[in-house]
Design an enzyme around this catalytic site. Structure first.
Site, PDB file in Angstrom:
ATOM      1  N   SER A  24      80.822 -14.494 -19.353  1.00 49.01           N
ATOM      2  CA  SER A  24      82.148 -15.064 -19.049  1.00 49.01           C
ATOM      3  C   SER A  24      82.271 -16.540 -19.428  1.00 49.01           C
ATOM      4  O   SER A  24      83.288 -16.935 -20.012  1.00 49.01           O
ATOM      5  CB  SER A  24      82.500 -14.845 -17.576  1.00 49.01           C
ATOM      6  OG  SER A  24      82.633 -13.467 -17.348  1.00 49.01           O
ATOM      7  N   LYS A  73      82.687  -9.688  -4.454  1.00 51.31           N
ATOM      8  CA  LYS A  73      84.030  -9.173  -4.759  1.00 51.31           C
ATOM      9  C   LYS A  73      84.832  -8.714  -3.534  1.00 51.31           C
ATOM     10  O   LYS A  73      86.049  -8.763  -3.547  1.00 51.31           O
ATOM     11  CB  LYS A  73      83.931  -8.007  -5.751  1.00 51.31           C
ATOM     12  CG  LYS A  73      83.561  -8.431  -7.160  1.00 51.31           C
ATOM     13  CD  LYS A  73      83.551  -7.224  -8.077  1.00 51.31           C
ATOM     14  CE  LYS A  73      83.353  -7.647  -9.516  1.00 51.31           C
ATOM     15  NZ  LYS A  73      83.487  -6.526 -10.448  1.00 51.31           N
ATOM     16  N   ASP A 109      89.295  -5.669 -13.489  1.00 51.02           N
ATOM     17  CA  ASP A 109      88.292  -4.743 -14.037  1.00 51.02           C
ATOM     18  C   ASP A 109      88.948  -3.454 -14.541  1.00 51.02           C
ATOM     19  O   ASP A 109      88.604  -2.949 -15.615  1.00 51.02           O
ATOM     20  CB  ASP A 109      87.250  -4.383 -12.968  1.00 51.02           C
ATOM     21  CG  ASP A 109      86.289  -5.535 -12.683  1.00 51.02           C
ATOM     22  OD1 ASP A 109      86.020  -6.328 -13.608  1.00 51.02           O
ATOM     23  OD2 ASP A 109      85.818  -5.639 -11.540  1.00 51.02           O
TER      24      ASP A 109
END
Ligand code: NAP
Length: 288
Positions: A24, A73, A109
């Site tokens: 990322s 998450k 996602d």
């Protein structure tokens, strides 16, 4: 183009553990640089015990936002002001946008997954789909496909605690989207065969076949892979899984999870900047 960090450069990044291997930072920093956006993206190794404090600091420092990876998450949701519909249905956030001190959580996602198969010509709207697995990646893919107009999603997982947790995902999809979802035992091969037979897309979102167990496949009998079926594996290591090889040997189209990663990043970049990530350049440089 020269890359300058100045007194106005904004910060953002990735929170999770481990993060040092993540692509990322490379993806986002190249994109900022190419588009002349005065921002940087760093990776911060953070576990859940320090997550709330880290989020408070990032908010205080007027960051544009951040990404979350494992194990953060779900835990991050407690620290946010708003949660988008897809993130609430998935039960996890991978992207946070900071708008004037108000933090909103999203999950890109599933968008990444949908974009990666759409670019291969797969139509989600009105389709019947068989999805193997009910873990984090599977939940994101299932919810996004449901929100994108899939007609039916057959989710198959072995009978473990994940199976029991997946029943509530199926209930959320049935109650809050126009898609019909069901949950069956992955080891019930007759039902699995019937579900794949009526599906146009088969998605493997289990970790079966991931390196180093590259000879494993979640489909016990390759004759289940019928003509016209598109086979998609969320695994990106190896690039071609045993399931994909079985599909190719039967003349079927297939793709790996490699570009899901690229497109989840592109969707986060769009949320932060309002601009399109230069995906072709990022693909060429980092996804070769
Ligand atoms: P996860 O939450 O741990 O879920 C793993 C899933 O695989 C669960 O449904 C699990 O079922 C199933 N599974 C594991 N071993 C199995 C076995 N021997 N037989 C049958 N099912 C089995 O992990 P995740 O984050 O969803 O990741 C799943 C895969 O997707 C991994 O390979 C990961 O690398 C990949 N992934 C790719 C991307 C991308 O950008 N392409 C993003 C995220 C994840 P049980 O819980 O019942 O064991």
């Amino acid at each position: 183009m020269e890359y300058r960090i100045s007194g106005t450069t904004r910060l953002g990044g990735l929170l999770g553990s481990p993060v040092s291997h993540s692509l990322s930072p490379a993806m986002h920093n190249l994109s900022f640089q190419m588009l002349g956006i005065d921002s940087v993206y760093l990776a911060f190794d953070v576990t859940n015990d320090r997550l709330a404090d880290s989020v408070r600091v990032l908010k205080e420092f007027n960051t544009y936002g951040f990404n979350l990876t494992m194990p953060c998450k779900k835990a991050v949701m407690e620290s946010l002001d708003e949660i988008s519909k897809e993130a609430r249905l998935i039960g996890a956030v991978n992207t946070v946008v900071n708008r004037d001190g108000k933090l909103t959580g999203y999950n890109t996602d599933g968008i990444g997954y949908v974009e990666s198969v759409r670019e291969r010509g797969v139509v989600i709207e009105g389709s019947e789909i068989t999805l193997l697995g009910a873990g984090g990646a599977a939940c994101a893919a299932a919810v996004q496909m449901a929100l994108c107009g899939a007609k039916k999603i057959h989710i198959a997982n072995r009978r473990t605690p994940t199976f029991r947790a997946a029943q509530s995902l199926v209930d959320r999809i049935n109650q809050e989207t126009g898609c019909e979802a069901d949950l069956t035992d992955l080891e019930d091969t007759n039902t699995l065969r019937a579900h794949i037979a009526s599906s146009s897309l088969l998605t493997n979102a289990t970790s079966v076949g991931m390196a180093p167990d590259v000879e494993k496949t979640p489909i016990p009998d390759a004759s289940m892979l019928h003509e016209g079926l598109f086979v998609s594996d969320i695994i990106y290591n190896p690039k071609t899984t045993r399931l994909m090889r079985d599909a190719q040997e039967r003349g079927l189209d297939c793709c790996s999870g490699m570009y899901m990663l690229l497109y989840q990043g592109a969707a986060a970049f769009r949320l932060w900047t309002g601009q399109e990530m230069p995906v072709e350049s990022v693909r060429e440089k980092y996804f070769g």
